[in-house]
Design a protein around this motif. Structure first.
Motif, PDB file in Angstrom:
ATOM      1  N   GLU A 196      55.165  49.832  49.114  1.00 41.03           N
ATOM      2  CA  GLU A 196      55.015  48.560  48.393  1.00 41.03           C
ATOM      3  C   GLU A 196      56.240  48.261  47.544  1.00 41.03           C
ATOM      4  O   GLU A 196      56.752  47.130  47.531  1.00 41.03           O
ATOM      5  CB  GLU A 196      53.767  48.607  47.508  1.00 41.03           C
ATOM      6  N   GLN A 197      56.711  49.272  46.834  1.00 37.44           N
ATOM      7  CA  GLN A 197      57.859  49.086  45.955  1.00 37.44           C
ATOM      8  C   GLN A 197      59.157  48.865  46.732  1.00 37.44           C
ATOM      9  O   GLN A 197      60.047  48.152  46.266  1.00 37.44           O
ATOM     10  CB  GLN A 197      58.013  50.298  45.028  1.00 37.44           C
ATOM     11  N   ALA A 198      59.259  49.475  47.909  1.00 39.45           N
ATOM     12  CA  ALA A 198      60.448  49.267  48.741  1.00 39.45           C
ATOM     13  C   ALA A 198      60.582  47.797  49.122  1.00 39.45           C
ATOM     14  O   ALA A 198      61.687  47.237  49.123  1.00 39.45           O
ATOM     15  CB  ALA A 198      60.364  50.135  49.991  1.00 39.45           C
ATOM     16  N   LYS A 199      59.450  47.168  49.418  1.00 41.14           N
ATOM     17  CA  LYS A 199      59.466  45.745  49.774  1.00 41.14           C
ATOM     18  C   LYS A 199      59.860  44.884  48.583  1.00 41.14           C
ATOM     19  O   LYS A 199      60.634  43.930  48.712  1.00 41.14           O
ATOM     20  CB  LYS A 199      58.093  45.331  50.302  1.00 41.14           C
ATOM     21  N   LEU A 200      59.339  45.228  47.418  1.00 44.87           N
ATOM     22  CA  LEU A 200      59.664  44.470  46.205  1.00 44.87           C
ATOM     23  C   LEU A 200      61.105  44.712  45.761  1.00 44.87           C
ATOM     24  O   LEU A 200      61.742  43.821  45.204  1.00 44.87           O
ATOM     25  CB  LEU A 200      58.710  44.863  45.072  1.00 44.87           C
TER      26      LEU A 200
END
Length: 326
Positions: free
Chosen positions: A265-269
């Protein structure tokens, strides 16, 4: 007197419990604000909350081992855990170079499928041979940054001295006319600052956490079309893991599963957050088109792919397995 004896007994039990607690050392090269450190900290916090006499001590910023020197002590049991770009260990195991191969990963969801595919199962077997085990899978996307011209297509790197993470990207960029300077991502800032580098290729998270916007004139982020994806798992020495109690193993694997979901999730953000930071710093933003991507991939097919197959046992099998993941 009885109350005192009971209190003393309870205290002795607490001290004994503390003394018996297992402490694992986790080393990495990243800053404390980096998403990879946050993944490690999340696991450490959840394991501590599980109350299974297991503590994880984190050493960020290369304070325990240098970035490219972590895999060997991990495999020898001199280090318990690390989170690192697996291709950094491509010198010891050439198969790992496939975890940073141009044009192999289309987006982060595709990378997640690759991380749970037969291809990665074969990579895990190699890790196990070195007494290493994966706890958290994760791909990160990245882009290009330059102190000179913007980089979107192969012609843009001709004559530049560039840092690229991983042998496969180095081969491809050299084929496009760039000069290569190898170093860990933690060393890019000073190399740009001193003119050792004209450009760099690394993850969005590293572009941001190392404040490379202070040195770059143009940034090509990971957008809808991205060339650069790098597998950066959290690993543990396998014997260390096997020696933990069942309760400790469960706490660690449960915490790792939670962290892996958050990592994706954080990689996408992170890609969008990095682009905003560079825009705010006044850095020019360039965009890679599908046509640019296709040019890069054609160079990779003629350079990086065959070089990997030639230098790697079962290289063609691994490459075919990776390309088969849709």
């Amino acid at each position: 007197m009885i109350k005192r004896l009971i209190a003393a007994g309870v205290f002795a039990t607490l001290v004994a419990g503390t003394a018996d607690a297992t402490t694992l050392k986790l080393s990495h090269q990243f800053s404390e604000g980096d998403v990879r450190n946050k993944v490690a900290q999340m696991i450490a916090d959840d394991v501590k909350a599980a109350n299974v006499d297991l503590d994880i001590q984190i050493y960020p910023n290369q304070t325990l081992f240098k970035a490219r020197e972590q895999y060997t002590p991990l495999s020898r049991g001199q280090l318990d855990m690390t989170i690192l770009p697996l291709s950094y260990a491509g010198g010891q195991r050439p198969e790992y170079n496939l975890t940073l191969m141009p044009g192999l990963v289309k987006n982060l969801d595709h990378g997640n499928r690759l991380a749970h595919s037969p291809f990665m199962a074969d990579i895990e077997k190699i890790l196990n041979e070195d007494d290493v085990k994966t706890l958290v899978h994760g791909y990160l996307a990245g882009g290009f940054g330059s102190t000179k011209n913007c980089i979107t297509k192969p012609a843009d790197v001709k004559g530049l001295t560039i840092r690229a993470a991983g042998k496969s990207f180095e081969i491809m960029l050299a084929s496009a006319g760039a000069s290569i300077s190898s170093m860990a991502s933690s060393e890019i800032y000073s190399a740009l600052q001193t003119g050792v580098l004209d450009a760099a290729n690394t993850s969005s998270e590293s572009f941001l956490s190392y404040r490379l916007y202070e040195q770059l004139k143009c940034y090509t982020p990971a957008g809808d079309t991205a060339l650069w994806f790098m597998y950066q798992p959290l690993l543990i020495n396998k014997t260390t893991f096997d020696d933990l109690t069942p309760a400790q193993q469960k706490a660690l694997t449960d915490a790792s599963a939670k962290a892996e979901t958050w990592y994706l999730e954080q990689a996408k953000l992170g890609d969008a957050e990095t682009t905003k930071a560079f825009e705010k710093a006044g850095v020019k933003i360039a965009t890679m088109s599908q046509a640019d991507f296709d040019e890069w991939r054609e160079i990779a097919k003629k350079s990086s792919y065959p070089a990997f197959v030639k230098s790697t046992p079962d290289g063609q099998k691994l490459l075919d397995e990776a390309l088969a993941v849709q």
